[in-house]
Scaffold this motif. Sequence first.
Motif, PDB file in Angstrom:
ATOM      1  N   VAL A   1     -24.873   6.333   0.208  1.00  0.00           N
ATOM      2  CA  VAL A   1     -25.564   6.656   1.307  1.00  0.00           C
ATOM      3  C   VAL A   1     -24.881   8.264   1.480  1.00  0.00           C
ATOM      4  CG1 VAL A   1     -24.695   6.613   3.986  1.00  0.00           C
ATOM      5  CG2 VAL A   1     -24.907   4.547   2.360  1.00  0.00           C
ATOM      6  N   ILE A   2     -23.998   8.119   0.773  1.00  0.00           N
ATOM      7  CA  ILE A   2     -23.894   9.989   1.107  1.00  0.00           C
ATOM      8  C   ILE A   2     -24.843  10.583   0.274  1.00  0.00           C
ATOM      9  CG2 ILE A   2     -21.913  11.606  -0.120  1.00  0.00           C
ATOM     10  CD1 ILE A   2     -20.044   9.728   0.617  1.00  0.00           C
ATOM     11  N   LEU A   3     -25.450  10.238  -1.049  1.00  0.00           N
ATOM     12  CA  LEU A   3     -26.492  11.282  -1.761  1.00  0.00           C
ATOM     13  C   LEU A   3     -27.822  11.291  -0.921  1.00  0.00           C
ATOM     14  CD1 LEU A   3     -25.570  10.107  -5.497  1.00  0.00           C
ATOM     15  CD2 LEU A   3     -25.543  12.487  -4.220  1.00  0.00           C
ATOM     16  N   SER A   4     -27.598  10.204   0.079  1.00  0.00           N
ATOM     17  CA  SER A   4     -29.404   9.861   0.663  1.00  0.00           C
ATOM     18  C   SER A   4     -28.751  10.367   1.657  1.00  0.00           C
ATOM     19  CB  SER A   4     -28.988   8.521   0.752  1.00  0.00           C
ATOM     20  OG  SER A   4     -29.608   7.531   0.779  1.00  0.00           O
ATOM     21  N   ILE A   5     -28.183  10.935   2.620  1.00  0.00           N
ATOM     22  CA  ILE A   5     -27.858  11.804   3.955  1.00  0.00           C
ATOM     23  C   ILE A   5     -28.101  13.100   3.221  1.00  0.00           C
ATOM     24  CG2 ILE A   5     -26.382  12.796   5.417  1.00  0.00           C
ATOM     25  CD1 ILE A   5     -25.445   9.731   6.025  1.00  0.00           C
ATOM     26  N   ARG A   6     -27.215  13.614   2.569  1.00  0.00           N
ATOM     27  CA  ARG A   6     -27.538  15.022   1.458  1.00  0.00           C
ATOM     28  C   ARG A   6     -28.720  15.231   1.570  1.00  0.00           C
ATOM     29  NH1 ARG A   6     -22.581  17.012  -1.894  1.00  0.00           N
ATOM     30  NH2 ARG A   6     -20.826  16.751  -1.009  1.00  0.00           N
ATOM     31  N   TYR A   7     -29.792  14.625   1.065  1.00  0.00           N
ATOM     32  CA  TYR A   7     -31.266  15.062   0.262  1.00  0.00           C
ATOM     33  C   TYR A   7     -32.020  14.593   1.447  1.00  0.00           C
ATOM     34  CZ  TYR A   7     -29.812  15.622  -4.644  1.00  0.00           C
ATOM     35  OH  TYR A   7     -30.072  16.952  -5.826  1.00  0.00           O
ATOM     36  N   GLY A   8     -31.850  13.666   2.485  1.00  0.00           N
ATOM     37  CA  GLY A   8     -32.677  13.760   3.754  1.00  0.00           C
ATOM     38  C   GLY A   8     -32.486  15.156   4.406  1.00  0.00           C
ATOM     39  N   LEU A   9     -31.013  15.437   4.328  1.00  0.00           N
ATOM     40  CA  LEU A   9     -30.819  16.844   4.738  1.00  0.00           C
ATOM     41  C   LEU A   9     -31.512  17.883   5.010  1.00  0.00           C
ATOM     42  CD1 LEU A   9     -27.293  16.683   6.765  1.00  0.00           C
ATOM     43  CD2 LEU A   9     -29.408  15.907   7.653  1.00  0.00           C
ATOM     44  N   ARG A  10     -31.971  17.966   3.636  1.00  0.00           N
ATOM     45  CA  ARG A  10     -32.431  19.458   2.683  1.00  0.00           C
ATOM     46  C   ARG A  10     -33.331  18.822   2.816  1.00  0.00           C
ATOM     47  NH1 ARG A  10     -31.757  19.838  -4.342  1.00  0.00           N
ATOM     48  NH2 ARG A  10     -33.171  18.275  -3.664  1.00  0.00           N
ATOM     49  N   ARG A  11     -34.400  18.402   2.415  1.00  0.00           N
ATOM     50  CA  ARG A  11     -35.687  17.344   3.083  1.00  0.00           C
ATOM     51  C   ARG A  11     -36.459  18.007   4.413  1.00  0.00           C
ATOM     52  NH1 ARG A  11     -35.161  13.038   0.165  1.00  0.00           N
ATOM     53  NH2 ARG A  11     -34.552  11.247   1.810  1.00  0.00           N
ATOM     54  N   HIS A  12     -35.776  17.846   5.145  1.00  0.00           N
ATOM     55  CA  HIS A  12     -36.022  18.308   6.875  1.00  0.00           C
ATOM     56  C   HIS A  12     -35.049  20.215   6.838  1.00  0.00           C
ATOM     57  CE1 HIS A  12     -37.382  14.752   7.828  1.00  0.00           C
ATOM     58  NE2 HIS A  12     -36.942  14.507   7.487  1.00  0.00           N
ATOM     59  N   ASN A  13     -34.874  20.567   5.775  1.00  0.00           N
ATOM     60  CA  ASN A  13     -34.007  21.895   6.481  1.00  0.00           C
ATOM     61  C   ASN A  13     -33.379  22.131   7.223  1.00  0.00           C
ATOM     62  OD1 ASN A  13     -35.437  23.208   4.570  1.00  0.00           O
ATOM     63  ND2 ASN A  13     -36.941  22.743   6.071  1.00  0.00           N
ATOM     64  N   GLU A  14     -31.503  21.186   6.608  1.00  0.00           N
ATOM     65  CA  GLU A  14     -31.097  20.897   8.131  1.00  0.00           C
ATOM     66  C   GLU A  14     -29.550  20.832   7.087  1.00  0.00           C
ATOM     67  OE1 GLU A  14     -30.737  20.353  11.019  1.00  0.00           O
ATOM     68  OE2 GLU A  14     -33.356  20.180  12.014  1.00  0.00           O
ATOM     69  N   CYS A  15     -28.514  20.867   7.708  1.00  0.00           N
ATOM     70  CA  CYS A  15     -26.836  20.819   7.170  1.00  0.00           C
ATOM     71  C   CYS A  15     -26.696  19.952   8.151  1.00  0.00           C
ATOM     72  CB  CYS A  15     -26.856  21.668   6.666  1.00  0.00           C
ATOM     73  SG  CYS A  15     -25.792  23.182   7.574  1.00  0.00           S
ATOM     74  N   CYS A  16     -24.930  19.984   7.386  1.00  0.00           N
ATOM     75  CA  CYS A  16     -24.367  18.610   7.919  1.00  0.00           C
ATOM     76  C   CYS A  16     -23.422  19.572   9.863  1.00  0.00           C
ATOM     77  CB  CYS A  16     -23.390  18.507   7.733  1.00  0.00           C
ATOM     78  SG  CYS A  16     -22.401  19.694   6.882  1.00  0.00           S
ATOM     79  N   HIS A  17     -24.309  20.104   9.425  1.00  0.00           N
ATOM     80  CA  HIS A  17     -23.430  21.860  10.912  1.00  0.00           C
ATOM     81  C   HIS A  17     -24.714  21.645  12.145  1.00  0.00           C
ATOM     82  CE1 HIS A  17     -20.164  23.340   8.719  1.00  0.00           C
ATOM     83  NE2 HIS A  17     -20.905  23.153   7.920  1.00  0.00           N
ATOM     84  N   THR A  18     -26.448  21.397  11.363  1.00  0.00           N
ATOM     85  CA  THR A  18     -27.088  21.887  12.445  1.00  0.00           C
ATOM     86  C   THR A  18     -27.339  20.566  13.143  1.00  0.00           C
ATOM     87  OG1 THR A  18     -28.577  22.548  10.678  1.00  0.00           O
ATOM     88  CG2 THR A  18     -27.566  23.895  11.708  1.00  0.00           C
TER      89      THR A  18
END
Length: 206
Positions: A155-172
């Motif tokens: 789940v953590i890896l999926s969230i990390r790479y999902g955010l990267r695909r959307h040009n997002e990060c945990c702060h935004t």
Amino acid sequence: MLCDEEQEPEIRQVCVNFVKRLIMQLRERLPDNFNILKKVNMFAVDNILRPHKNIFDFINIFEYFKITDIGKLKSQLDKIHLIKWEKTEESMQFWAEVLAYRDAENNNPFKALALFAIQLFSLPWSNAEVERVFSQMNILKSKLPNKMALKSLNVILSIRYGLRRHNECCHTYSLPQKYLAQIKNKDKYLNDGENDDIESLLTCLI
């Protein structure tokens, strides 16, 4: 340095021979399943929504990946164009919509096909991306949190790479309100068998 007119044909021929050898070597290095990977385009939104599809090409892909219930996927292929879908501009967004679809009985009649298509589009074309995932995995599951469950790691890896695909990060990234409301709900922590909310959240990041 400029070459004279007499040398130019020879230099051109050397360049042509070099390109030919390069192409031959690249072909030799292609994986055995390259022909199958070329057919991934059949699951693009424009092709999948055609009323008339070459079903035998789809069956070949299903057989290659050793799908047991090919009849089920074939049935879903035959019906998927009958639904009026909204996100038809981009294939991954389309399949995310298909995965989240519910009919009048709150069932998803295309879930198996959507999961297969998303997994197919997720196949890496080189080992570079896979090595990056392993690097991230080693950072997450180090000697200290070495008892992290596989489900949590995934789940953590999926969230990390999902955010990267959307040009997002945990702060935004803005977490949907319905998930924020569940943080205070103890039932979500006690019910380990419930995966719908996790799948729904990950679908937003596809």
